[in-house]
Design a protein around this motif. Structure first.
Motif, PDB file in Angstrom:
ATOM      1  N   VAL A  22       0.832  -1.189   0.000  1.00 58.80           N
ATOM      2  CA  VAL A  22       0.000   0.000   0.000  1.00 58.80           C
ATOM      3  C   VAL A  22       0.874   1.250   0.000  1.00 58.80           C
ATOM      4  CG1 VAL A  22      -1.749   1.303   1.249  1.00 58.80           C
ATOM      5  CG2 VAL A  22      -1.861  -1.192   1.196  1.00 58.80           C
ATOM      6  N   ALA A  23       0.644   2.114  -0.978  1.00 55.74           N
ATOM      7  CA  ALA A  23       1.367   3.382  -1.048  1.00 55.74           C
ATOM      8  C   ALA A  23       0.500   4.486  -0.462  1.00 55.74           C
ATOM      9  CB  ALA A  23       1.719   3.701  -2.497  1.00 55.74           C
ATOM     10  N   LEU A  24       1.130   5.451   0.174  1.00 53.97           N
ATOM     11  CA  LEU A  24       0.380   6.548   0.757  1.00 53.97           C
ATOM     12  C   LEU A  24      -0.173   7.478  -0.325  1.00 53.97           C
ATOM     13  CD1 LEU A  24      -0.567   7.947   3.313  1.00 53.97           C
ATOM     14  CD2 LEU A  24       1.577   9.224   3.334  1.00 53.97           C
ATOM     15  N   VAL A  25       0.639   7.768  -1.341  1.00 53.37           N
ATOM     16  CA  VAL A  25       0.229   8.678  -2.418  1.00 53.37           C
ATOM     17  C   VAL A  25       0.593   8.060  -3.765  1.00 53.37           C
ATOM     18  CG1 VAL A  25       0.486  10.974  -3.433  1.00 53.37           C
ATOM     19  CG2 VAL A  25       0.573  10.692  -0.946  1.00 53.37           C
ATOM     20  N   ILE A 161       9.211  -1.010  -7.482  1.00 52.11           N
ATOM     21  CA  ILE A 161      10.174   0.014  -7.077  1.00 52.11           C
ATOM     22  C   ILE A 161       9.591   1.423  -7.257  1.00 52.11           C
ATOM     23  CG2 ILE A 161      12.613   0.671  -7.136  1.00 52.11           C
ATOM     24  CD1 ILE A 161      13.182  -1.774  -8.776  1.00 52.11           C
ATOM     25  N   GLY A 162       8.363   1.604  -6.819  1.00 53.44           N
ATOM     26  CA  GLY A 162       7.755   2.934  -6.859  1.00 53.44           C
ATOM     27  C   GLY A 162       7.081   3.299  -8.157  1.00 53.44           C
ATOM     28  N   PHE A 163       7.242   2.490  -9.194  1.00 50.65           N
ATOM     29  CA  PHE A 163       6.590   2.755 -10.470  1.00 50.65           C
ATOM     30  C   PHE A 163       5.412   1.798 -10.655  1.00 50.65           C
ATOM     31  CE2 PHE A 163      10.892   4.331 -11.015  1.00 50.65           C
ATOM     32  CZ  PHE A 163      10.682   5.564 -11.610  1.00 50.65           C
ATOM     33  N   GLN A 164       4.443   2.232 -11.438  1.00 46.54           N
ATOM     34  CA  GLN A 164       3.309   1.359 -11.690  1.00 46.54           C
ATOM     35  C   GLN A 164       2.800   1.531 -13.117  1.00 46.54           C
ATOM     36  OE1 GLN A 164      -0.769   2.948 -10.321  1.00 46.54           O
ATOM     37  NE2 GLN A 164       0.582   3.493  -8.606  1.00 46.54           N
ATOM     38  N   VAL A 165       2.331   0.431 -13.671  1.00 43.55           N
ATOM     39  CA  VAL A 165       1.694   0.407 -14.988  1.00 43.55           C
ATOM     40  C   VAL A 165       0.406  -0.385 -14.841  1.00 43.55           C
ATOM     41  CG1 VAL A 165       1.883  -0.311 -17.393  1.00 43.55           C
ATOM     42  CG2 VAL A 165       3.913   0.517 -16.185  1.00 43.55           C
ATOM     43  N   GLY A 166      -0.687   0.168 -15.346  1.00 42.15           N
ATOM     44  CA  GLY A 166      -1.950  -0.519 -15.180  1.00 42.15           C
ATOM     45  C   GLY A 166      -2.949  -0.170 -16.254  1.00 42.15           C
ATOM     46  N   THR A 196     -18.931   2.682 -22.600  1.00 42.23           N
ATOM     47  CA  THR A 196     -17.817   1.939 -22.018  1.00 42.23           C
ATOM     48  C   THR A 196     -16.522   2.731 -22.160  1.00 42.23           C
ATOM     49  OG1 THR A 196     -18.894  -0.149 -22.608  1.00 42.23           O
ATOM     50  CG2 THR A 196     -16.542  -0.235 -22.096  1.00 42.23           C
ATOM     51  N   TYR A 197     -15.696   2.698 -21.134  1.00 43.93           N
ATOM     52  CA  TYR A 197     -14.421   3.412 -21.202  1.00 43.93           C
ATOM     53  C   TYR A 197     -13.278   2.475 -20.865  1.00 43.93           C
ATOM     54  CZ  TYR A 197     -13.794   3.644 -16.124  1.00 43.93           C
ATOM     55  OH  TYR A 197     -13.592   3.323 -14.801  1.00 43.93           O
ATOM     56  N   THR A 198     -12.102   2.842 -21.321  1.00 42.56           N
ATOM     57  CA  THR A 198     -10.889   2.117 -20.972  1.00 42.56           C
ATOM     58  C   THR A 198      -9.736   3.089 -20.859  1.00 42.56           C
ATOM     59  OG1 THR A 198      -9.437   0.263 -21.570  1.00 42.56           O
ATOM     60  CG2 THR A 198     -10.282   1.616 -23.355  1.00 42.56           C
ATOM     61  N   LYS A 199      -8.760   2.762 -20.021  1.00 41.42           N
ATOM     62  CA  LYS A 199      -7.595   3.630 -19.806  1.00 41.42           C
ATOM     63  C   LYS A 199      -6.333   2.795 -19.641  1.00 41.42           C
ATOM     64  CE  LYS A 199      -9.933   7.432 -17.377  1.00 41.42           C
ATOM     65  NZ  LYS A 199      -9.531   8.501 -18.329  1.00 41.42           N
ATOM     66  N   ILE A 200      -5.234   3.345 -20.099  1.00 47.09           N
ATOM     67  CA  ILE A 200      -3.908   2.832 -19.781  1.00 47.09           C
ATOM     68  C   ILE A 200      -3.245   3.865 -18.878  1.00 47.09           C
ATOM     69  CG2 ILE A 200      -1.650   2.193 -20.704  1.00 47.09           C
ATOM     70  CD1 ILE A 200      -3.062   1.396 -23.287  1.00 47.09           C
ATOM     71  N   LEU A 201      -2.681   3.417 -17.759  1.00 48.19           N
ATOM     72  CA  LEU A 201      -2.159   4.341 -16.760  1.00 48.19           C
ATOM     73  C   LEU A 201      -0.715   4.025 -16.416  1.00 48.19           C
ATOM     74  CD1 LEU A 201      -5.264   3.215 -15.474  1.00 48.19           C
ATOM     75  CD2 LEU A 201      -5.018   5.552 -14.683  1.00 48.19           C
ATOM     76  N   VAL A 202       0.075   5.090 -16.242  1.00 52.55           N
ATOM     77  CA  VAL A 202       1.466   4.973 -15.828  1.00 52.55           C
ATOM     78  C   VAL A 202       1.695   5.984 -14.722  1.00 52.55           C
ATOM     79  CG1 VAL A 202       3.875   5.177 -16.526  1.00 52.55           C
ATOM     80  CG2 VAL A 202       2.195   4.288 -18.149  1.00 52.55           C
ATOM     81  N   GLY A 203       2.355   5.574 -13.649  1.00 54.60           N
ATOM     82  CA  GLY A 203       2.543   6.521 -12.561  1.00 54.60           C
ATOM     83  C   GLY A 203       3.619   6.116 -11.570  1.00 54.60           C
ATOM     84  N   ILE A 204       3.651   6.854 -10.466  1.00 52.15           N
ATOM     85  CA  ILE A 204       4.583   6.595  -9.389  1.00 52.15           C
ATOM     86  C   ILE A 204       3.809   6.499  -8.084  1.00 52.15           C
ATOM     87  CG2 ILE A 204       6.536   7.725 -10.513  1.00 52.15           C
ATOM     88  CD1 ILE A 204       6.015  10.176  -8.771  1.00 52.15           C
TER      89      ILE A 204
END
Length: 206
Positions: A22-25, A161-166, A196-204
């Protein structure tokens, strides 16, 4: 010796996939589409040619989510989207743009290196524009005074390592109510941009 080694590898693997991550932000950007099913024909009653078939709205967005390290407590955040579409046929071109700011809630029953869970949003601020142009002449130019939107979907991804792809897949109810035509040749009407919607997400994550 081999048994001990196999047991150690298995134990470490189970630990890696069972330990909460679990990440805080979380801060992430997205590229997505909304497959609306609106009928464009009634939005341009003075067009002499048939309206084009509608295409999905596409665009960019950004999320910020805060999650407290407390079991069963969902994450809460904000989502911003800037989307648009362009469809043309027989000299008639429709262009639509909208922005959407929404409160975001997510809950991840699986949240290790991999994450999976439901996600919901409720729109709190919108701007809308939909224009029809035929052979260079503006036939309709709509904007809505009252807009409501909410979405429900499922998100999944990987964190490392703090990065995420979803990715995210769901349904958005998106109603442009009391839309007025600045061109003055169409009555006030509601425009249903749901789909209907879809998204590709990249973040930290921190």
């Amino acid at each position: 010796m081999h048994r001990i080694l196999r047991f150690s590898v298995l134990a470490l693997s189970l630990l890696a996939f069972s330990k909460p991550a679990v990440a805080l932000v979380e801060a992430r950007v997205s590229y997505g589409l909304l497959a609306t099913t609106a009928d464009l024909g009634p939005l341009c009653p003075t067009c002499t040619a048939d309206a084009p078939a509608i295409v999905p709205t596409i665009g960019l967005g950004a999320d910020v989510i805060v999650t407290l390290p407390v079991p069963l407590v969902p994450g809460i955040g904000l989502r911003y989207e800037k989307m648009g579409l362009s469809a043309s046929s027989n000299g008639v071109e429709f262009d639509a743009e909208y922005t959407r700011t929404a409160i975001l809630f997510n809950w991840r029953p699986i949240d290790t290196i991999l994450y999976l869970g439901p996600i919901f949003s409720y729109g709190i601020s919108h701007s809308t524009s939909l224009k029809a142009v035929e052979n260079g002449t503006t036939r309709a130019d709509f904007s809505a005074d009252s807009v409501t939107s909410y979405s429900a979907g499922l998100e999944a991804g990987i964190k490392l390592i703090g990065f995420q792809v979803g990715a995210e897949l769901g349904y958005m109810d998106f109603q442009w109510k009391d839309a007025k035509d600045k061109a003055g040749n169409a009555p006030i009407q509601d425009i249903n941009m749901s789909g209907t919607y879809t998204k590709i997400l990249v973040g930290i994550s921190i």
